[in-house]
Scaffold this active site. Structure first.
Site, PDB file in Angstrom:
ATOM      1  N   ARG A  93       1.296  -1.250  -0.144  1.00 19.71           N
ATOM      2  CA  ARG A  93      -0.188  -0.200   0.082  1.00 19.71           C
ATOM      3  C   ARG A  93       1.513   1.709   0.002  1.00 19.71           C
ATOM      4  O   ARG A  93       1.876   1.236   0.675  1.00 19.71           O
ATOM      5  CB  ARG A  93      -0.543  -0.155   1.372  1.00 19.71           C
ATOM      6  CG  ARG A  93      -2.186  -0.598   1.097  1.00 19.71           C
ATOM      7  CD  ARG A  93      -2.806  -1.906   2.213  1.00 19.71           C
ATOM      8  NE  ARG A  93      -3.490  -2.406   2.145  1.00 19.71           N
ATOM      9  CZ  ARG A  93      -4.660  -2.309   3.228  1.00 19.71           C
ATOM     10  NH1 ARG A  93      -4.535  -1.651   4.629  1.00 19.71           N
ATOM     11  NH2 ARG A  93      -5.435  -3.798   2.948  1.00 19.71           N
ATOM     12  N   GLU A 110      -6.446  -1.532  15.504  1.00 24.23           N
ATOM     13  CA  GLU A 110      -6.995  -2.580  14.698  1.00 24.23           C
ATOM     14  C   GLU A 110      -5.931  -3.105  14.247  1.00 24.23           C
ATOM     15  O   GLU A 110      -4.803  -2.873  14.363  1.00 24.23           O
ATOM     16  CB  GLU A 110      -7.656  -1.434  13.533  1.00 24.23           C
ATOM     17  CG  GLU A 110      -8.248  -2.172  12.335  1.00 24.23           C
ATOM     18  CD  GLU A 110      -8.389  -1.643  11.056  1.00 24.23           C
ATOM     19  OE1 GLU A 110      -7.920  -2.538  10.171  1.00 24.23           O
ATOM     20  OE2 GLU A 110      -8.489  -0.777  10.910  1.00 24.23           O
ATOM     21  N   SER A 149     -10.072  -6.912  10.374  1.00 26.69           N
ATOM     22  CA  SER A 149     -11.537  -6.136   9.216  1.00 26.69           C
ATOM     23  C   SER A 149     -12.197  -6.896   8.413  1.00 26.69           C
ATOM     24  O   SER A 149     -11.817  -6.910   7.630  1.00 26.69           O
ATOM     25  CB  SER A 149     -10.924  -4.550   9.023  1.00 26.69           C
ATOM     26  OG  SER A 149     -12.134  -3.771   8.136  1.00 26.69           O
TER      27      SER A 149
END
Length: 423
Positions: A260, A347, A350
């Protein structure tokens, strides 16, 4: 993408759903394009039908030796109009597609309102954060002190947001990936799948990563894309297919490198491994019939929770609010692990249901009970992000002397090593 029939039936409801995400109303624009396109298509089809009729008439008249010049003139003028209409249809279709493909998925009714993560709702918490007799350190402090987490060398090799892991921390990362795969394939019914990390634009588009998120991914000079997650190739394996109903649900899992660009993340989590350009992740994907997708979403989320429970890491499940739910998701549960070094929940997984949003983009269907093709539902979830799980293990299992105790479930993957120490 979106069901035009549903939009035509309830344009106000469509706009109201967009408003929950902070998006402007577009139904009237879509409907105008849709009406113009359908009108042009209707006229085109009528002209094509008329042309076929005239062609037959010309053939019959010629056999009788009759004059056909008037009919031939009509065919010629009709051809010009058909070419004009086809251009119009193609243009309107492109405008309609360009509008629809940039609109987010419709939210599930149970998704709470809210503008950002502050509106997320805790569903439950499992485990209690450990009380340390010393001030716990963050993962990068521990990793660097152990001599096994090297950001300086990674920066020389690749730039910022990369890391070189060495020795037993490198092995611990590998152990985590293997443990997750073994759990999901052995206990949770997923089929292990090895996938390419380079995919074409069609695969990225079908899984809603293009065109909206092009700046968040890396593209090669030959036009392929480094995957942001194995969700892309796993989900795209059913692109363009009509599946037999009896093969559903399909449950696939892969451990892969993910890439990413972290566009827009300047200044966020610049220290350590939390936000990297390259990382390992175990990804779960389910392909289901529509009536099964809600139960599958709960099942998938539980599979991710089982990893954290096996590792003994405190976590909480959060239902994301409208403003924090991802572009392609109808509903998302995030799992957040407790990081004692940060004294924060972060997190680590997800899990989302996209309903038929991705299936429409990639034309993935199954043969329903009435024998007619219907769109499948697709789901995806982290099971888990390996790098972030490594962070959680290091911080939760740290000792005052800077060593890290290896969780019991990982020791078989670590040749029996119980504690990771410097030197």
């Amino acid at each position: 993408m979106h069901d035009l029939r549903a939009l035509r039936a309830d344009p106000d409801g469509f706009d109201a759903a967009l408003k929950r995400r902070g998006e402007p109303a577009v139904a009237s624009t879509v409907l105008v394009l849709d009406r113009e396109r359908r009108a042009a298509e209707t006229e085109l089809q009528e002209l094509q039908s008329r042309r076929r009729t005239i062609s037959k008439e010309i053939g019959a008249l010629r056999r009788k030796g009759c004059d056909t010049s008037d009919l031939e003139a009509e065919v010629a003028s009709g051809k010009a109009r058909m070419e004009e209409l086809q251009t119009q249809v193609d243009t309107l279709d492109g405008q309609l597609r360009n509008t629809l493909e940039r609109l987010p998925n419709q939210l599930d009714a149970t998704v709470p309102d809210g503008a950002d993560e502050s509106g997320n709702v805790q569903v439950h918490q499992k485990g209690t954060p450990k009380e340390f007799a010393f001030t716990p350190r963050e993962h990068y402090e521990l990793g660097e002190a152990l001599g096994m987490m090297d950001f300086e060398t990674a920066s020389r090799l690749s730039g910022t947001r990369f890391v070189v892991l060495r020795g037993q921390l490198a092995r611990l990362e590998r152990a985590l990936g293997q443990y997750m795969l073994d759990l999901h394939t052995g206990s949770n019914g997923y089929e292990e799948t090895a996938v390419p990390v380079l995919v074409n634009s069609e695969a990225m588009y079908g899984t809603d990563k293009l065109p909206k998120f092009a700046d968040q991914s890396f593209r090669t000079e030959d036009g392929r894309w480094l995957i942001p997650t194995a969700e892309v190739p796993l989900t795209a394996t059913v692109s363009g297919q009509i599946l037999p109903a009896d093969v559903l649900p399909l449950r696939l899992v892969a451990l892969s490198s993910c890439f990413r660009s972290e566009a827009g993340a300047a200044g966020r989590d610049t220290r350590g491994m939390l936000r990297q350009h390259q990382f390992q992740k175990v990804e779960m994907v389910s392909i289901t019939a529509p009536e099964e997708s809600d139960a599958e979403h709960e099942r998938m989320t539980r599979c991710a929770e089982m990893v954290l429970e096996g590792l003994g890491i405190p976590y909480r499940r959060m239902l994301l609010c409208a403003g924090d739910t991802g572009f392609g998701a109808a509903k998302t549960f995030d799992l957040e692990a407790w990081l004692p070094g940060q004294q924060a929940w972060r997190e680590i997984s997800s899990c989302s249901t996209t309903r038929d949003f991705q299936a429409r983009r990639m034309n993935a269907r199954f043969r329903a009970g009435d024998g007619k093709p219907a769109f499948v539902h697709t789901l995806n979830g982290s099971g888990l992000a390996v790098g972030r799980t490594l962070i959680a293990v290091i911080e939760n299992y740290q000792n005052e002397d800077g060593s890290v105790t290896v969780p019991d479930v990982l020791r078989p993957y670590m040749a029996g090593v119980e504690v990771i120490r410097a030197g």
